[in-house]
Design a protein around this motif. Structure first.
Motif, PDB file in Angstrom:
ATOM      1  N   SER A 122      -7.019   3.205   0.997  1.00 33.69           N
ATOM      2  CA  SER A 122      -5.745   3.310   0.791  1.00 33.69           C
ATOM      3  C   SER A 122      -5.039   2.090   1.401  1.00 33.69           C
ATOM      4  CB  SER A 122      -4.900   4.575   1.497  1.00 33.69           C
ATOM      5  OG  SER A 122      -5.270   4.514   2.866  1.00 33.69           O
ATOM      6  N   VAL A 123      -3.784   1.766   1.153  1.00 35.87           N
ATOM      7  CA  VAL A 123      -3.184   0.608   1.573  1.00 35.87           C
ATOM      8  C   VAL A 123      -1.877   0.874   2.219  1.00 35.87           C
ATOM      9  CG1 VAL A 123      -2.069  -1.642   0.629  1.00 35.87           C
ATOM     10  CG2 VAL A 123      -4.042  -0.961  -0.646  1.00 35.87           C
TER      11      VAL A 123
ATOM     12  N   LEU B 261       2.570  -2.080   4.283  1.00 33.06           N
ATOM     13  CA  LEU B 261       3.080  -3.379   3.335  1.00 33.06           C
ATOM     14  C   LEU B 261       4.150  -4.119   3.861  1.00 33.06           C
ATOM     15  CD1 LEU B 261       3.036  -1.499  -0.389  1.00 33.06           C
ATOM     16  CD2 LEU B 261       1.517  -3.631   0.377  1.00 33.06           C
TER      17      LEU B 261
ATOM     18  N   ALA C 232      -0.910  -6.701   4.229  1.00 29.45           N
ATOM     19  CA  ALA C 232      -1.009  -5.334   4.079  1.00 29.45           C
ATOM     20  C   ALA C 232      -2.406  -5.055   4.748  1.00 29.45           C
ATOM     21  CB  ALA C 232      -1.088  -5.059   2.543  1.00 29.45           C
ATOM     22  N   THR C 233      -2.737  -3.707   5.128  1.00 29.49           N
ATOM     23  CA  THR C 233      -3.613  -2.974   5.709  1.00 29.49           C
ATOM     24  C   THR C 233      -4.333  -1.934   4.761  1.00 29.49           C
ATOM     25  OG1 THR C 233      -2.705  -3.097   7.901  1.00 29.49           O
ATOM     26  CG2 THR C 233      -4.549  -1.768   7.924  1.00 29.49           C
ATOM     27  N   VAL C 234      -5.693  -2.359   4.483  1.00 30.22           N
ATOM     28  CA  VAL C 234      -6.620  -1.529   3.679  1.00 30.22           C
ATOM     29  C   VAL C 234      -7.237  -0.533   4.843  1.00 30.22           C
ATOM     30  CG1 VAL C 234      -8.169  -1.543   2.167  1.00 30.22           C
ATOM     31  CG2 VAL C 234      -6.833  -3.277   2.147  1.00 30.22           C
ATOM     32  N   SER C 235      -7.318   0.741   4.399  1.00 30.15           N
ATOM     33  CA  SER C 235      -8.170   1.595   5.478  1.00 30.15           C
ATOM     34  C   SER C 235      -9.171   2.553   4.264  1.00 30.15           C
ATOM     35  CB  SER C 235      -7.253   2.311   6.212  1.00 30.15           C
ATOM     36  OG  SER C 235      -6.593   3.345   5.292  1.00 30.15           O
ATOM     37  N   TRP C 236     -10.162   2.844   4.844  1.00 33.26           N
ATOM     38  CA  TRP C 236     -11.141   3.741   4.184  1.00 33.26           C
ATOM     39  C   TRP C 236     -11.719   4.674   4.881  1.00 33.26           C
ATOM     40  CZ3 TRP C 236     -11.354  -1.388   5.196  1.00 33.26           C
ATOM     41  CH2 TRP C 236     -12.463  -1.650   5.852  1.00 33.26           C
TER      42      TRP C 236
ATOM     43  N   GLN D 241     -10.227  -8.520  -3.244  1.00 37.07           N
ATOM     44  CA  GLN D 241      -9.036  -8.621  -3.422  1.00 37.07           C
ATOM     45  C   GLN D 241      -8.642  -9.769  -4.692  1.00 37.07           C
ATOM     46  OE1 GLN D 241      -6.850 -10.199  -0.123  1.00 37.07           O
ATOM     47  NE2 GLN D 241      -5.558 -11.329  -1.311  1.00 37.07           N
TER      48      GLN D 241
ATOM     49  N   ILE E 123      -7.526  -4.062  -5.148  1.00 34.61           N
ATOM     50  CA  ILE E 123      -8.565  -4.245  -4.010  1.00 34.61           C
ATOM     51  C   ILE E 123      -9.767  -3.141  -4.383  1.00 34.61           C
ATOM     52  CG2 ILE E 123      -7.374  -5.231  -2.496  1.00 34.61           C
ATOM     53  CD1 ILE E 123      -7.229  -2.296  -1.173  1.00 34.61           C
TER      54      ILE E 123
ATOM     55  N   PHE F 212      -1.663  -2.162  -5.617  1.00 35.08           N
ATOM     56  CA  PHE F 212      -0.518  -2.311  -4.551  1.00 35.08           C
ATOM     57  C   PHE F 212       0.110  -3.342  -4.928  1.00 35.08           C
ATOM     58  CE2 PHE F 212      -3.460  -4.749  -2.164  1.00 35.08           C
ATOM     59  CZ  PHE F 212      -2.723  -5.624  -1.647  1.00 35.08           C
TER      60      PHE F 212
ATOM     61  N   THR G 289       3.189  -6.292  -2.835  1.00 35.27           N
ATOM     62  CA  THR G 289       3.817  -6.781  -1.665  1.00 35.27           C
ATOM     63  C   THR G 289       5.171  -6.685  -1.782  1.00 35.27           C
ATOM     64  OG1 THR G 289       3.415  -9.056  -2.530  1.00 35.27           O
ATOM     65  CG2 THR G 289       1.761  -8.075  -0.964  1.00 35.27           C
TER      66      THR G 289
END
Length: 196
Positions: free
Chosen positions: A21-22, A25, A30-34, A49, A83, A102, A104
């Protein structure tokens, strides 16, 4: 799973990250997490990316980390990105995760972050970079002031030494040339010696 027939060794690739998920923003980040399925040894991650309307791709690869989030910096405002995340295991990389799209924000849009969330890498990164820059400026100013003080002390000591040398030079009188070199009395060369 990859097998090597000559060595009869079975090498397992880690599973692909899930729930990518992003969040957080902004216009330029942006922060990407998983999440990673339990039970597998993961030593890092790789993120690809890409702009949705472009061919330029950026890869971020981190090893020796158990992090499950990454801040993407230097993004363009109001731009669509795609991404994918891969896990890095002891024997290679996983398949890529599902694509995540996503967009920005505009620079004029304000993102309200929950700064009390200390686990948020985006908040930590922004705050620490500002403190680091301020800290660097303070360190530079302190070092410059210390060097100025050292130079001033050196100049002061040099002046004291120079003054002592010049005043002690006036007190000392050179011995007359008569006593030092009898052949050159009164400053003349090869004069006859005067005997009393």
């Amino acid at each position: 799973m990859v097998t090597c027939p000559k060595l009869s060794v079975v090498l397992y690739r880690p599973p692909a990250p899930v729930n990518v998920s992003v969040m957080h923003l902004r216009a330029d980040s942006a922060t990407v997490s998983w999440e990673v399925p339990e039970g597998d040894v993961i030593i890092g991650f790789s993120i690809s990316q890409q702009r949705q309307q472009g061919h330029t791709q950026r890869f971020i690869r981190e090893v020796n980390t158990t992090s499950k989030a990454c801040v993407l910096w230097d993004l363009d405002e109001e731009t669509d990105y795609i991404i994918q995340v891969q896990s890095i295991g002891l024997y290679g990389e996983s398949q890529a995760s599902k694509r995540v799209h996503f967009r920005t924000l505009k620079k004029s849009d304000r993102f309200l972050s929950n700064s009390s969330n200390q686990d948020d890498p985006a908040v930590e990164g922004v705050d620490k970079s500002r403190q680091l820059q301020t800290g660097e400026v303070i360190i530079i100013v302190v070092v410059l002031l210390m060097w100025a003080a050292v130079i001033a002390l050196f100049c002061r000591q040099y002046d004291i030494i120079k003054d002592n040398d010049s005043s002690s030079g006036k007190d000392k009188v050179k011995p007359s040339s008569l006593a030092s070199t009898p052949e050159h009395c009164s400053g003349g060369l090869l004069r006859n010696k005067v005997h009393r």
